[in-house]
Enzyme design. Structure first.
Site, PDB file in Angstrom:
ATOM      1  N   HIS A 151       0.758  -1.165  -0.176  1.00  0.00           N
ATOM      2  CA  HIS A 151       0.044   0.028  -0.002  1.00  0.00           C
ATOM      3  C   HIS A 151       0.870   1.276  -0.011  1.00  0.00           C
ATOM      4  O   HIS A 151       0.405   2.395   0.507  1.00  0.00           O
ATOM      5  CB  HIS A 151      -1.177   0.105   1.009  1.00  0.00           C
ATOM      6  N   SER A 186      15.395  19.962 -15.523  1.00  0.00           N
ATOM      7  CA  SER A 186      13.894  20.876 -15.401  1.00  0.00           C
ATOM      8  C   SER A 186      14.786  22.203 -15.783  1.00  0.00           C
ATOM      9  O   SER A 186      15.669  22.636 -15.584  1.00  0.00           O
ATOM     10  CB  SER A 186      13.345  20.938 -14.074  1.00  0.00           C
TER      11      SER A 186
END
Length: 552
Positions: A225, A355
């Site tokens: 999870h 970036s």
């Protein structure tokens, strides 16, 4: 000097009404104004507009409203498919190239004529076959294009292009229908493409094997999870990726082995034209079907067909590619999540920019590219399923256009994905100290059961110890969450007299390797029992270098 008011025309654009009063000397002239004034055209030299008086906004609007210049960027006005131009390798591109496609058509015509001659069709001469073989690679594509415009039929255009170059025009395509060359070529291309996919799969698995062995016993947090769970090892996690790819390899092998030729089936699959050619000799018709397939390198011929082979074969092949896409997406998805944790990073070039705004970033762009292409691959079987389901009776042509797209593109994209996977796996970087730091942040909670059992063995009260661990764990959790400080559970236990019997042994009890179960041994067993055998069986393709890679 007398000022004259000139009538003007107001134009409404973007809800702005532009009005203009001009002073013209000495005569009255009519002024035409179109749209917000780019320029004002007057019949006299005295009525000129100074472009320098325009705002930058007006000037930008001018260029936005201009049509694209016809003589600009001439060589860059046609759409370029990114799979071919940006990503695909030369090897896979060649398999689906016009050169491969149309020389395969010619090989099929040669194979058909050769087999027909072998079976007694004596109107086919050795000279015709020789000329056909000699002209295999001499295709006049311009002539074929002209004929296709004339005939509106690509197969007949290439029949004539081939026949014009030889004396074999009377016997080319004898007894065949268009699908003899188109469908059989599709199957040949898919088989060649699967062989290339297999090679790259095997090479990727081999690279991952080295990674798994290297990190077989490096403890790392397991996640369920996406929450911290029992420890595993970095190498064991890698075997999960490898197992998926191994299952894909089995499917690829099966696809290569089971893929049949359509063979020589005739217009609706009844072989009626060939039965006529062989004067009703059924055995010769059957022999022709088998012989053509043998000459083209296939062991199997599809037993029955309509005009086309069943399109369920396309679905099955694309499902194999979809499986590879699923495995690649899962692997690179894990890498992207681990990259966020700074535990594992994909290769990052010295001059690579992560970036345009944030210069410090190291984005997992190769893994992201894999995910993007894999998502496309995974969607292709649905299109093939619809095509298969919507084939009416012996054939309908609505399968043609879409198959020209999704069959080549499925293989081109899968090829890129595997090339990227190999590159990522080959230079995947692990930061062991970061991995260990994350382990030690969670390990104290996981170690409490071991500590409790050791204390009970030495005479402690299980219930009393359990309550003490619960209280200490809650307090340590608050320190981590409320104060942002490291987990101090072990320090609390080390100071609690209830746990005095293990104080001197705490360091041993929290060794991460005690909590990975059989993970290292599982890595060894998986490599020995599953991977090594596959690599040995395919050792001949392990060292084959790709013609080129992908611009990464």
């Amino acid at each position: 000097m007398q000022k004259q008011n000139i009538n003007f025309r107001s134009l409404k654009r973007r809800n702005v009404i532009f009005t203009l009063s001009l002073l013209c000397i000495p005569c009255h002239r009519t002024i035409s104004l179109a749209s917000p004034p780019k320029s004002i055209q007057c019949e006299t030299d005295s009525c000129e507009t100074d472009d320098n008086h325009k705002s930058n906004t007006n000037k930008f609007e001018d260029i936005m409203n201009e049509p694209f210049p016809e003589d600009s960027l001439i060589d860059h006005k046609t759409y370029e498919h990114p799979l071919v131009k940006r990503y695909a390798t030369k090897e896979m591109s060649f398999i689906f190239s016009p050169a491969m496609k149309f020389t395969t058509w010619r090989k099929l015509w040669i194979a058909l004529a050769t087999a027909e001659q072998e079976l007694g069709i004596d109107i086919i001469t050795d000279e015709q076959l020789s000329q056909m073989r000699d002209k295999l690679y001499e295709i006049d594509f311009d002539f074929a294009a002209e004929k296709e415009k004339e005939f509106r039929h690509d197969v007949m255009a290439h029949v004539h292009a081939f026949g014009e170059e030889t004396s074999a025009m009377p016997i080319i395509h004898l007894g065949a229908t268009s699908c003899y060359v188109t469908d059989n070529t599709d199957l040949i291309q898919m088989k060649e493409a699967l062989i290339l996919i297999k090679r790259k799969l095997v090479q990727t698995i081999h690279i991952l094997k080295e990674f798994a062995v290297k990190y077989r016993d490096l403890p790392t947090l397991g996640f369920t999870h996406y929450q911290p769970a029992q420890l595993t090892t970095v190498g064991k996690r890698c075997t999960l990726w490898m197992q998926d790819l191994l299952l894909d390899l089995y499917k690829v092998d099966q696809g290569i082995t089971d893929l049949p030729m359509r063979g020589a089936k005739g217009t609706t699959g009844t072989q009626a034209s060939f039965l006529e050619l062989f004067d009703g000799d059924h055995e010769k018709v059957k022999s022709l079907d088998r012989r053509v397939s043998e000459l083209m390198g296939f062991d199997k011929v599809i037993p029955v067909s309509g005009q086309t082979y069943t399109r369920k074969i396309d679905y099955n092949i694309l499902s194999i590619l979809s499986g590879i896409g699923q495995s690649a997406y899962k692997m690179t998805g894990d890498i992207r999540l681990l990259s966020n944790l700074k535990e594992i990073e994909e290769p990052f070039a010295n001059t690579q920019i992560g970036s345009s705004a944030m210069a410090y970033k190291r984005n997992p762009m190769r893994s992201e590219r894999v995910g993007s292409l894999a998502r496309y691959i995974m969607g292709l079987p649905n299109m093939a399923a619809n095509t298969s389901a919507n084939q009416w009776f012996e054939r309908t042509l609505d399968d043609s256009a879409i198959r020209r797209i999704y069959i080549p593109e499925g293989f081109l994209a899968t090829d890129v994905v595997l090339t990227l996977l190999s590159n990522i796996a080959d230079s995947l970087h692990v930061w062991p100290n970061v991995v260990t730091t994350h382990v030690m942040a969670e390990l104290p909670f996981m170690a409490t059961e071991v500590i409790l059992m050791e204390c009970v063995k030495k005479g402690g009260d299980r219930q009393e110890l359990h309550e003490a661990i619960r209280v200490h764990s809650m307090s340590a959790g608050r320190v981590v969450k409320d104060e942002g400080k490291p987990n101090d559970l072990l320090e609390r236990i080390a100071k609690d007299p209830l746990f005095a019997s293990v104080h001197d042994d705490l360091e041993r009890l929290i060794n991460p390797l005690l909590f990975v179960g059989r993970a290292p041994e599982q890595v060894d067993e998986f490599i020995t029992e599953e991977i090594n055998q596959v690599l040995e069986e395919n050792i001949d393709i392990l060292d084959i270098d790709s013609v080129d890679g992908v611009e990464l």
